[in-house]
Every structure is written in C-alpha cells, then in structure tokens.
Design a protein around this motif. Structure first.
Motif, short mmCIF file in Angstrom:
data_model
loop_
_atom_site.label_atom_id
_atom_site.label_comp_id
_atom_site.label_asym_id
_atom_site.label_seq_id
_atom_site.Cartn_x
_atom_site.Cartn_y
_atom_site.Cartn_z
N MET A 183 6.88 -5.34 -0.82
CA MET A 183 5.75 -6.22 -1.11
C MET A 183 5.64 -7.36 -0.11
O MET A 183 4.72 -8.17 -0.16
CB MET A 183 5.88 -6.81 -2.51
N ALA A 184 6.61 -7.44 0.82
CA ALA A 184 6.57 -8.50 1.83
C ALA A 184 5.37 -8.34 2.76
O ALA A 184 4.92 -9.30 3.39
CB ALA A 184 7.87 -8.49 2.65
N GLY A 185 4.84 -7.12 2.88
CA GLY A 185 3.69 -6.91 3.74
C GLY A 185 2.41 -7.45 3.13
O GLY A 185 2.37 -7.79 1.94
N PRO A 186 1.34 -7.53 3.91
CA PRO A 186 0.04 -7.95 3.35
C PRO A 186 -0.36 -7.06 2.18
O PRO A 186 -0.03 -5.88 2.14
CB PRO A 186 -0.92 -7.78 4.54
N THR A 187 -1.08 -7.62 1.22
CA THR A 187 -1.41 -6.90 -0.01
C THR A 187 -2.14 -5.57 0.23
O THR A 187 -1.86 -4.60 -0.47
CB THR A 187 -2.24 -7.80 -0.94
N PRO A 188 -3.07 -5.46 1.19
CA PRO A 188 -3.68 -4.14 1.42
C PRO A 188 -2.65 -3.08 1.77
O PRO A 188 -2.86 -1.90 1.46
CB PRO A 188 -4.63 -4.41 2.59
N VAL A 189 -1.55 -3.46 2.39
CA VAL A 189 -0.48 -2.51 2.69
C VAL A 189 0.09 -1.96 1.40
O VAL A 189 0.34 -0.76 1.26
CB VAL A 189 0.62 -3.17 3.54
N SER A 190 0.31 -2.85 0.43
CA SER A 190 0.84 -2.41 -0.86
C SER A 190 -0.11 -1.42 -1.52
O SER A 190 0.32 -0.42 -2.11
CB SER A 190 1.05 -3.63 -1.77
N ALA A 191 -1.41 -1.69 -1.45
CA ALA A 191 -2.39 -0.77 -2.05
C ALA A 191 -2.36 0.58 -1.35
O ALA A 191 -2.45 1.63 -2.00
CB ALA A 191 -3.78 -1.39 -1.96
N LEU A 192 -2.22 0.57 -0.04
CA LEU A 192 -2.24 1.82 0.72
C LEU A 192 -0.96 2.61 0.51
O LEU A 192 -0.97 3.82 0.27
CB LEU A 192 -2.44 1.52 2.20
N ILE A 193 0.20 1.94 0.58
CA ILE A 193 1.48 2.62 0.45
C ILE A 193 1.71 3.09 -0.98
O ILE A 193 2.15 4.21 -1.23
CB ILE A 193 2.63 1.69 0.89
N HIS A 194 1.40 2.22 -1.96
CA HIS A 194 1.79 2.49 -3.33
C HIS A 194 0.74 3.22 -4.15
O HIS A 194 0.97 3.51 -5.32
CB HIS A 194 2.14 1.17 -4.04
#
Length: 641
Positions: free
Chosen positions: A242-253
């Motif tokens: 979750m340390a990455g920018p929030t859109p990363v979390s949406a894309l990865i998870h």
C-alpha cells in the motif's frame, strides 16, 4: 479479429517505451498517451470478444502463432497466444478496469512531477498482465509473470525517496521471487516429462503422466500462485504494498497481479485433474487464507491496509473455489470478475477519501464524511454492499456460488464439504464485520477531525481537515465501477451465462448437490452477513470511536501485526538465512582464503630464510662450509661406529 490479438500487448508496451525513452519531452501529454493506450487495448479486446460470441463453442479456442522464439536443435518453441473465453475474460477485465484507473490517475497524480513515468509503469503493468493471460505456453506466461513482478516493484516503490516505500517494494519483489522458484521448477518438470512447455502438448500428455509427477507439478504451480496472489504463506507483502500511490493498489489488488495465481490454477486444470492431492492443497490454502485475511482486516485502522486484507481474503475464496476442481473453476473466475469491479471501486474511493483528508489514511481520524463526499460515499457504499454479498449486488451472485460449491459433495472425502463450507460461511460473516467497520468508521458516526475553527465532535486536538469531493476525473471512474458492482453479477448469472461462456476451457460440469439445501445455505449466509454488519454498526457507527486505538484483546493485537507473519518469516527464514550467510562468509575468509594466504606466507617465509643465507659476506660462506664439513664428518664417523 483473432489475428490482431498481438496488438493487445503491443499497444501498451510501445506506449510505455515511448514514455520512458522520450523522457521529460512527454510530460505535458504523456499521461493521455497512457490512457489512450489502455483504452485502445480494450477496444481491440472488445472487437475480438464480439467475433468470438458469433462462433460456436468449439471454435472459440484459437492459438495464434507469432514467431519462432527458441530454436534450439531438436527443441523449438514458438511465441504464440491462446485466445479463448478464459484469456478474453481477463483481457476485458484488465483493459476496462485498467483504463478507468488510468483516467482516475490523471487527476490523482496531477501534481506529481513524475506523472509521465507513473503512466509508463502502468502501461508496462497492463502489457505484462495481458501477455501473462494470452501466452500459449508456460514459458511465455513466465515472461509476463516476471513482467508484472517488475512493474509492481516499480509502482509500489514509485515514491522511493521515502525509505518505507523502497523497503515495501523490495519486500514484494523478494516474496514473489520465492514463489517464482515454484514456477521455474514446474516448467522444468513439464519439459523433462513432455519435452515441451506449450499448453497443447502439456495438457494432451497429462492424462498419461504419473500422479506423482502431476502432484509435484501442481504443488509447484501453487507455490508460484501463493506469491503472486498473496496467499499463505507468501502473503506478508500485500499490506506493505500500500506504500505505492492508491491507483496502484486498485490496479494490483483488483484487476491484475493478485488474480494471476487464480488464473494459473484454473488454466492448469488438466494438470490438476490427475493430481487430486495437489488440488486439495489448493483448496486448503484458499480456505486458510480467506480466514487469515479476514481476521487481519478486523483490526486494521489504515484504510488501504484494511482493503488489502480484504483482497487477501477474497482471493482466498477464489483459490478455494479453484481447489474444488471443475465444479469451482467457473465460480472462481466469476468472483474474480465481480471482485475486480467492486474492489477497484473501493480502492479508488479510499484514494478519494485520502484526497479530501490531506492523505491521512487512519480511519480513526475520519467519520461523518458522507455529507461532504456524497459521490464517494454512494459509490463506496455500493461496493461495500457488493462485497458483503447483499442481494442483488454482484458479490451475492459470485460469492454465494462459491459457498454453495464448497458445500457440494466430493466423492471419497466426506469431510471436505463440511469443513470448506463452514469456513466459507464464517468468512462471509467476518467479511461483513470488517468491511462494515471500515464503511462506518469512514463515512458515519461522529467526526474525529476539526474544521480549523475549533469544532470537532471528539476533542480540540483533532487534526485539521477540509474534506471535499474529488474532481470529475476521479469520481466518474468510481461511478462506472459502482454500476458494475450493482449489475454485473446478476447479468452474468442469467441462464448460467458465465459458466457456459467458460465451458470451452473448463469443460461441462454436471450440477453437484450440496450437503445442505441451497435455500438453507443462502439463509445462513445472509444471517451471518447481517449479524456481522450489525455488530460493526453497533461498535463503530452508533458508538463513539476512539481516536487512539485501545490496546484490545490478544487476538486484536495479533491481527494488527498481521498475525505475526513477519515475525515468523524473520524467525524461520531471515535470521537463519543471515546466520547461514555469515557462517559461509566466515568459512570463506578463514578456511578458503586462510589456506591460500597461509601457503603464500609459507613460501614467502622460506624465501626470506634463503635470502638471509645469501648475504654476500665471505666469512659467512666460509663458516657455512666449515659447518658443512663438520656435519659431514660427524655423519661418516657415526656410520663407521
């Protein structure tokens, strides 16, 4: 249109290359190039889908030859793509949800000077994931597999000027490399057994292979899947990601990396068909992880980490379904698809909340945001109802199918339906509790922040915040995803449409009757969901929420520390690894280097001794000669006596 499938990967890959190689010259428009590349891949995918829908089932599986990849004597491997209902389901999910996340990111990353590089990494991620699901061989799949690992490392550590972000990226990278060992071994076993790694040869030869070989291969594929899909025991990286920018979390998870493990297991169905033990282990890992992640989610105060724990648990549901074999394959992918919509929507909603709360992620400093962020509240709320499994929202249709399948009879193992079914039921109740806890702590109850004029529902020392709704580029993707959270599950259930769609890949499966009546399973599920939501409302909606988390019970404290998974990894893996490394270094220095150094010193000492005898003085030489004569005479006399 099948022949254009290579464009699905090529378009975002070329876009990523342009944005990375052209550098700062693309800063003004690079983000829009990233959006257009993802959208173009979706258009190509949709065109292929329309072509596929117009054909009979037996013609919906196509292998597309691209080029000769590895010509090595008698062994040759072509690079190609397998275009079928399973791969196209992932293509449309990745490109559609991915495009929405790209649009959201335009506004979310507006003030970041490296926004162009961020979009390059997003495109690289999309290209790698598309290669993974379209590859027609395990070896080419592995290229995409490593590609998403690289892209996730770059995105999680995007803000690498802060040490925790760099550490989180390395943690994800290392954990996934451990899983990759399983993939490499599985590919090696396939090559040694079948002489090839392409799907067609491996799947055709699997029925004749020994059960032991297929079991070993299946377990190694599962090891790879646990790394990518954050399943036990390789799940510890997910919360830190979750340390990455929030859109990363949406894309990865939601739409990409964590679903890769589920795809791998379902795609490898013919391998697991001859390895019932490996398939059982898949189900056990999924069942354990869905409870593991759910328990962790009940104690997280960081909104993104709570959603990450939820993802771990929901992927556990999918792995459980995949571990049930053919009766669960379609439902695993069905839940994966609906989850991609409602979880991506909630992650983007979390980013919207952070945007309005000055990047604060602590839910204990939220509260009463529903009236100030109405679009975020409504769209997040629809995703919340979907993940709870409230009818008629999407999660109800997909997760309930998994619960029903878990209760289905399984010949020869009478305990399985009861154990897996009860685990799935309990998981639904815990899910309702921790997701309702998140929803109520964020949007309802008393506000635990100040508006800057000394007004707070809690205390005068509350942090000053000015919550506001996000701009349209952020809210519209959330609205679209919310529509999917509401309607997608019901639409795909009509006439068992989705299960029929996947039949060319998963095969036709006869209906299996659960050990309990379906109406009773549905009733028990809804009762547990209602109970979990009610307990969360009573504790976090109706009652005041402490700004500082209380100490809590032993289980609560354990859940806050991810049930001590990092401590276990440190004790069992990291520390012994350090000691082993230090021992090897000591042995290298003292034994190997010591032997070489000792020999060198012996030679040097001998030379020094000889050098001292050759000093150039006549008297020394004469004395040496006299000494030699005396020694020689003594030896002669000794022998004569």
């Amino acid at each position: 249109m099948y022949s254009s499938a290579w464009l699905l990967v090529a378009i975002p890959l070329v876009s990523a290359a342009v944005l990375l190689l052209a550098g700062r010259r693309t800063d003004r428009w690079g983000h829009w190039l990233g959006v257009l590349a993802s959208a173009a891949s979706f258009v190509v995918g949709a065109s292929i889908l329309l072509t596929m829908l117009g054909q009979p089932d037996e013609e919906r599986v196509r292998d597309l030859h691209l080029f000769s990849w590895i010509p090595a004597g008698e062994f040759t491997l072509d690079a190609g793509m397998r275009v079928d209902p399973l791969s196209m389901t992932f293509v449309l999910l990745v490109t559609f949800v991915g495009t929405l996340i790209h649009v959201y990111s335009v506004a979310y990353m507006e003030h970041d000077r490296d926004r162009r590089r961020f979009f390059a990494y997003l495109n690289l991620f999309v290209a790698a994931m598309l290669l993974l699901v379209l590859a027609d061989s395990y070896l080419l799949l592995f290229v995409g597999w490593e590609g998403v690992g690289l892209a996730s490392y770059l995105l999680i550590g995007f803000w690498n000027h802060e040490m925790p972000n760099s550490v989180a990226a390395k943690k994800a990278f290392v954990a996934n490399r451990v899983g990759d060992v399983g993939m490499i071994i599985a590919i090696g076993l396939m090559f040694a057994t079948f002489g090839a790694t392409d799907f067609e040869t491996v799947f055709a030869g699997s029925p004749a292979a020994s059960e032991g070989l297929l079991t070993a291969t299946g377990l190694m594929l599962l090891l790879a899947a646990t790394g990518k899909s954050a399943q036990f025991p390789l799940q510890s990286w997910l919360g830190d990601a979750m340390a990455g920018p929030t859109p990363v979390s949406a894309l990865i998870h939601a739409a990409t990396m964590v679903t890769a493990g589920v795809y791998l297991v379902v795609r490898s169905g013919p391998v697991y068909a001859g390895a019932p033990t490996a398939l059982l282990v898949v189900a056990i890992v999924g069942a354990f992880t869905l409870l593991f992640g759910a328990i962790i989610g009940t104690a997280k105060d960081d909104i993104k980490k709570a959603l990450a724990a939820s993802t771990m648990s929901q992927i556990g549901y999918m792995m459980l379904a995949a571990g049930l074999g053919p009766i669960g394959y379609a439902f695993a992918i069905f839940h994966l698809l609906t989850h991609g919509f409602f979880k991506a929507g909630m992650f983007l909603g979390a980013g919207s909340v952070m945007h309005g709360m000055d990047d604060d992620v602590n839910m204990r400093r939220y509260g009463a945001l529903s009236g100030l962020m109405k679009v975020t509240w409504i769209t997040f709320g629809l995703g919340w109802l979907a993940i709870l499994g409230v009818p008629p929202f999407s999660g109800f249709w997909s997760k309930d199918k998994i619960i029903e399948s878990a209760f289905a009879t399984n010949d020869g193992h009478g305990w399985q339906p009861w154990v897996f079914g009860l685990v799935a039921l309990v998981g639904a109740g815990i899910t309702a509790f921790y997701m309702s806890r998140l929803f109520f702590m964020t949007f309802h109850g008393r506000r635990r922040w100040s508006d800057g004029h000394g007004r707070s529902d809690v205390d005068a020392d509350a942090p000053v915040r000015h919550p506001h709704e996000s701009p349209a580029l952020m809210t519209w993707p959330m609205i679209v995803l919310a529509v999917g959270s509401v309607a997608l599950g019901g639409l795909l259930t009509i006439g068992d449409a989705f299960a029929g769609w996947l039949e060319p890949v998963t095969g036709h499966v006869e209906h299996h009757e659960p050990v309990l009546p379906i109406w009773l399973i549905m009733a028990l599920t809804l009762v547990l969901v209602a109970a979990g939501a009610f307990l969360a409302w009573r504790q976090y909606g109706a009652a005041p929420v402490a700004v500082v988390a209380p100490r809590g019970s032993v289980l609560t404290r354990a859940a806050r520390r991810d049930l001590y998974q990092d401590d276990v990894n440190e004790a069992l893996l990291m520390r012994p690894g350090q000691y082993l490394t230090r021992s090897l270094v000591f042995g290298d220095r003292q034994v190997v280097d010591g032997a070489a150094t000792g020999l060198a010193r012996t030679v040097a000492g001998s030379g020094e001794l000889v050098r001292r005898l050759q000093n150039g003085f006549v008297r020394s030489y004469a004395a040496t000669m006299v000494l030699g004569v005396v020694v020689l005479a003594a030896v002669v006399l000794a022998f004569q006596l």
